[in-house]
Design a protein around this motif. Sequence first.
Motif, PDB file in Angstrom:
ATOM      1  N   VAL B  79     -36.952 -17.594   4.122  1.00  0.00           N
ATOM      2  CA  VAL B  79     -36.331 -17.375   5.429  1.00  0.00           C
ATOM      3  C   VAL B  79     -37.012 -16.208   6.152  1.00  0.00           C
ATOM      4  O   VAL B  79     -37.166 -16.225   7.365  1.00  0.00           O
ATOM      5  CB  VAL B  79     -34.811 -17.115   5.287  1.00  0.00           C
ATOM      6  CG1 VAL B  79     -34.231 -16.551   6.575  1.00  0.00           C
ATOM      7  CG2 VAL B  79     -34.107 -18.426   4.939  1.00  0.00           C
ATOM      8  N   ARG B  80     -37.461 -15.229   5.390  1.00  0.00           N
ATOM      9  CA  ARG B  80     -38.156 -14.121   6.029  1.00  0.00           C
ATOM     10  C   ARG B  80     -39.441 -14.621   6.698  1.00  0.00           C
ATOM     11  O   ARG B  80     -39.783 -14.217   7.808  1.00  0.00           O
ATOM     12  CB  ARG B  80     -38.457 -13.045   4.995  1.00  0.00           C
ATOM     13  CG  ARG B  80     -39.118 -11.811   5.566  1.00  0.00           C
ATOM     14  CD  ARG B  80     -38.319 -11.257   6.766  1.00  0.00           C
ATOM     15  NE  ARG B  80     -38.349  -9.835   6.781  1.00  0.00           N
ATOM     16  CZ  ARG B  80     -39.206  -9.100   7.504  1.00  0.00           C
ATOM     17  NH1 ARG B  80     -40.064  -9.680   8.297  1.00  0.00           N
ATOM     18  NH2 ARG B  80     -39.167  -7.809   7.439  1.00  0.00           N
ATOM     19  N   GLU B  83     -38.362 -16.504   9.743  1.00  0.00           N
ATOM     20  CA  GLU B  83     -37.881 -15.591  10.777  1.00  0.00           C
ATOM     21  C   GLU B  83     -39.044 -14.915  11.502  1.00  0.00           C
ATOM     22  O   GLU B  83     -39.046 -14.829  12.732  1.00  0.00           O
ATOM     23  CB  GLU B  83     -36.985 -14.519  10.152  1.00  0.00           C
ATOM     24  CG  GLU B  83     -36.341 -13.607  11.190  1.00  0.00           C
ATOM     25  CD  GLU B  83     -35.877 -12.279  10.600  1.00  0.00           C
ATOM     26  OE1 GLU B  83     -35.672 -12.193   9.375  1.00  0.00           O
ATOM     27  OE2 GLU B  83     -35.736 -11.319  11.373  1.00  0.00           O
ATOM     28  N   ASP B  84     -40.024 -14.462  10.746  1.00  0.00           N
ATOM     29  CA  ASP B  84     -41.137 -13.759  11.373  1.00  0.00           C
ATOM     30  C   ASP B  84     -41.909 -14.665  12.327  1.00  0.00           C
ATOM     31  O   ASP B  84     -42.239 -14.266  13.445  1.00  0.00           O
ATOM     32  CB  ASP B  84     -42.077 -13.188  10.311  1.00  0.00           C
ATOM     33  CG  ASP B  84     -41.495 -11.928   9.677  1.00  0.00           C
ATOM     34  OD1 ASP B  84     -40.419 -11.486  10.117  1.00  0.00           O
ATOM     35  OD2 ASP B  84     -42.110 -11.395   8.739  1.00  0.00           O
ATOM     36  N   ASN B  87     -39.563 -15.376  15.352  1.00  0.00           N
ATOM     37  CA  ASN B  87     -39.416 -14.208  16.200  1.00  0.00           C
ATOM     38  C   ASN B  87     -40.648 -13.963  17.062  1.00  0.00           C
ATOM     39  O   ASN B  87     -40.541 -13.552  18.215  1.00  0.00           O
ATOM     40  CB  ASN B  87     -39.140 -13.004  15.317  1.00  0.00           C
ATOM     41  CG  ASN B  87     -38.528 -11.881  16.108  1.00  0.00           C
ATOM     42  OD1 ASN B  87     -39.070 -10.797  16.190  1.00  0.00           O
ATOM     43  ND2 ASN B  87     -37.402 -12.166  16.750  1.00  0.00           N
ATOM     44  N   GLN B  92     -34.749 -17.409  17.499  1.00  0.00           N
ATOM     45  CA  GLN B  92     -33.789 -16.808  16.577  1.00  0.00           C
ATOM     46  C   GLN B  92     -33.467 -17.811  15.484  1.00  0.00           C
ATOM     47  O   GLN B  92     -33.625 -19.009  15.682  1.00  0.00           O
ATOM     48  CB  GLN B  92     -32.497 -16.450  17.316  1.00  0.00           C
ATOM     49  CG  GLN B  92     -32.720 -15.541  18.495  1.00  0.00           C
ATOM     50  CD  GLN B  92     -33.498 -14.303  18.127  1.00  0.00           C
ATOM     51  OE1 GLN B  92     -33.144 -13.588  17.207  1.00  0.00           O
ATOM     52  NE2 GLN B  92     -34.604 -14.053  18.828  1.00  0.00           N
ATOM     53  N   VAL B  93     -33.001 -17.312  14.353  1.00  0.00           N
ATOM     54  CA  VAL B  93     -32.649 -18.259  13.300  1.00  0.00           C
ATOM     55  C   VAL B  93     -31.231 -18.091  12.768  1.00  0.00           C
ATOM     56  O   VAL B  93     -30.776 -16.988  12.505  1.00  0.00           O
ATOM     57  CB  VAL B  93     -33.712 -18.315  12.159  1.00  0.00           C
ATOM     58  CG1 VAL B  93     -34.821 -17.319  12.340  1.00  0.00           C
ATOM     59  CG2 VAL B  93     -33.118 -18.235  10.793  1.00  0.00           C
ATOM     60  N   PHE B  94     -30.558 -19.232  12.677  1.00  0.00           N
ATOM     61  CA  PHE B  94     -29.239 -19.311  12.055  1.00  0.00           C
ATOM     62  C   PHE B  94     -29.446 -19.550  10.564  1.00  0.00           C
ATOM     63  O   PHE B  94     -30.191 -20.465  10.198  1.00  0.00           O
ATOM     64  CB  PHE B  94     -28.469 -20.530  12.587  1.00  0.00           C
ATOM     65  CG  PHE B  94     -27.719 -20.296  13.870  1.00  0.00           C
ATOM     66  CD1 PHE B  94     -27.076 -19.101  14.135  1.00  0.00           C
ATOM     67  CD2 PHE B  94     -27.625 -21.316  14.811  1.00  0.00           C
ATOM     68  CE1 PHE B  94     -26.357 -18.917  15.320  1.00  0.00           C
ATOM     69  CE2 PHE B  94     -26.911 -21.141  15.993  1.00  0.00           C
ATOM     70  CZ  PHE B  94     -26.284 -19.937  16.239  1.00  0.00           C
TER      71      PHE B  94
END
Lengths: 340, 340
Positions: B79-80, B83-84, B87, B92-94
């Motif tokens: 997820v990181r 996310e990067d 972003n 954005q991430v749920f």
Amino acid sequence: VASLGDVAHRAQVSVATVSRVLSGSSHPVRNVTRERVLQAATELDFRPNALAKGLVTTRTNIIGAIVHDISDPYFAEMVRGLEDAANATGYQVFVCSSDRDPDRELTYVRTLLSYRVDAIVLAGGVIEDRSYQRELSRLLAGFEEEGGAVVTLAPHSHRASGVILENREGAASMTHHLLALGHRRIGFVAGPPQIRSSRLRLAGYRQALEAFGLTYDEQLLATGWFTPSGGAAAVCELLDRAPDLTAILASSDAMAFGVLKELADRGIAVPEDISVAGFDDVQMAAYVQPPLTTVRIPTYALGNAGAEIAFEILAGGNPRPRRLPLPIVERASTGPAKAS
Amino acid sequence: VASLGDVAHRAQVSVATVSRVLSGSSHPVRNVTRERVLQAATELDFRPNALAKGLVTTRTNIIGAIVHDISDPYFAEMVRGLEDAANATGYQVFVCSSDRDPDRELTYVRTLLSYRVDAIVLAGGVIEDRSYQRELSRLLAGFEEEGGAVVTLAPHSHRASGVILENREGAASMTHHLLALGHRRIGFVAGPPQIRSSRLRLAGYRQALEAFGLTYDEQLLATGWFTPSGGAAAVCELLDRAPDLTAILASSDAMAFGVLKELADRGIAVPEDISVAGFDDVQMAAYVQPPLTTVRIPTYALGNAGAEIAFEILAGGNPRPRRLPLPIVERASTGPAKAS
DNA sequence: CTGAAAGCGCTTACAG
DNA sequence: CTGAAAGCGCTTACAG
């Protein structure tokens, strides 16, 4: 996708009526009508548009979680707690990893404000940077004024409801514990000084030493990031400067894992030669070799509490900060000091 | 909060003009006008309402990530990466932890659809459940039809773009590796059978054994959750049933950590008495004692790729599935088989 | 109990 | 280059 209007058309009623039955309004609707609406909605596989709803109600059912790094188990476990509590109430959560960077964090906050999230949970300790703190407080104050909820789960400059972790006391009692085991030369592996939590833990260590009548020795202090490699690097420094130490207290479990690895690589036995203690009690703490003695932060419960506090605020309450003591968990990585 | 209208009023222009300069439209705007708008926006601390924007553009800049459990480092690291990448593009991430529960997962998907997310990334292996798979595919097909992007980062029933991890081959080559070290009685700690990835890894193990001329022995198989305690429980079973085994291959690092702990508790030396290998190569794999030999899945890069693939789809492309081989990382937890 | 209408805060043809 | 107006999909007083 079908809209309210489509459902209304099919059910032969107005959109107002459809809205009332589908959004669970308390406004009375005749039972036959209700049935017709429900039926039509099912047939059309209607899925309400959360954006449109949020636009008019000014409630989005979104919580923004600002963490230092979601891939750090400390935050991941906390976010899971937050997510579960949020989900149980129909809320979603945005993850925002700021990497402890003031700009990244501010950018994330602005974005969350753009999405009109209902709550912002600050999960990491505040960054010590004046202008960042000022801007953050400005943004959050505006947000709170409009009914947004701000919750802090770590020491912060912005005054908000949240949980106050007894970082200082936790570090102090772990230090006491090591002292009680006979250790007198205790190395401290500190986290980044620009994070408030780091400083508090260091302060607790120092306070315990001095309360015991020992003088604080800077040779016994090394600093690094809250990561295994940060811990490994710090312990190398420490071993160089103070080869006589018999115990090491790390500011986070992640750092302690690095310490443990470095010691193992050097053939130093834990706890026979050197005792090692951590801070956080992440899941892996119980699974490393030897299992890590550490200060327990109940991450999952903490995240859970974060969501609950947010809901209290959103419901109009003004929850008082909860203090959370951090107990020691004794495992096999600490033992009596070696006779010197 | 200030709206477009407020800015327009202060800048003495129409909302259309304000929208054009503030949303970065390519529509021409005179420079003086643009300046006036910018100025007014700053003065009012204007923050565009992402909901309203999403409502009209049908683009929300939100990605939903469905994982089995965000507190599992495997998913947290992934997820990181997601996310990067997200972003960097203003997304954005749920986070959605389904706990491998079909209902929870479907509920999450429905919610994501309600929020009109632009993309859904399925990070965990598909659950083997017919009716769940059917409903999921129905929902996702509808979503894709409306322009939504679906990406799979693990073996899945729903055909979508994504990354194909060579789970079977990875498990097979690790098994070969153990065979080459002289091991003949190799225990296998399998993940939950209702997860596709589990089955593939087991299949790879079996295939390698048979290719080597050994027969697959069910006594050497134990099953559990993808957790340390799942691994610990499984190894107990295994040790009971097949005390002569000299190596254990676990289906995930988390399980391997539990195996390592259980063996340490029993005073069994790794790798001298028993070799242990894992699967995933999460960060901690390098930090446990002994460091874990494992099959490497580049979690961060995988998450990153997930976002990139989503963006390709949203840009109108039709990215072909990428196959990703899973290399072995040799560390200290495996060694030559003990002479029997 | 039901509906017509205004409005949430944006974007975007369309006209000028 | 600028603006008036329609519309995205909802909710909610207000009237009946």
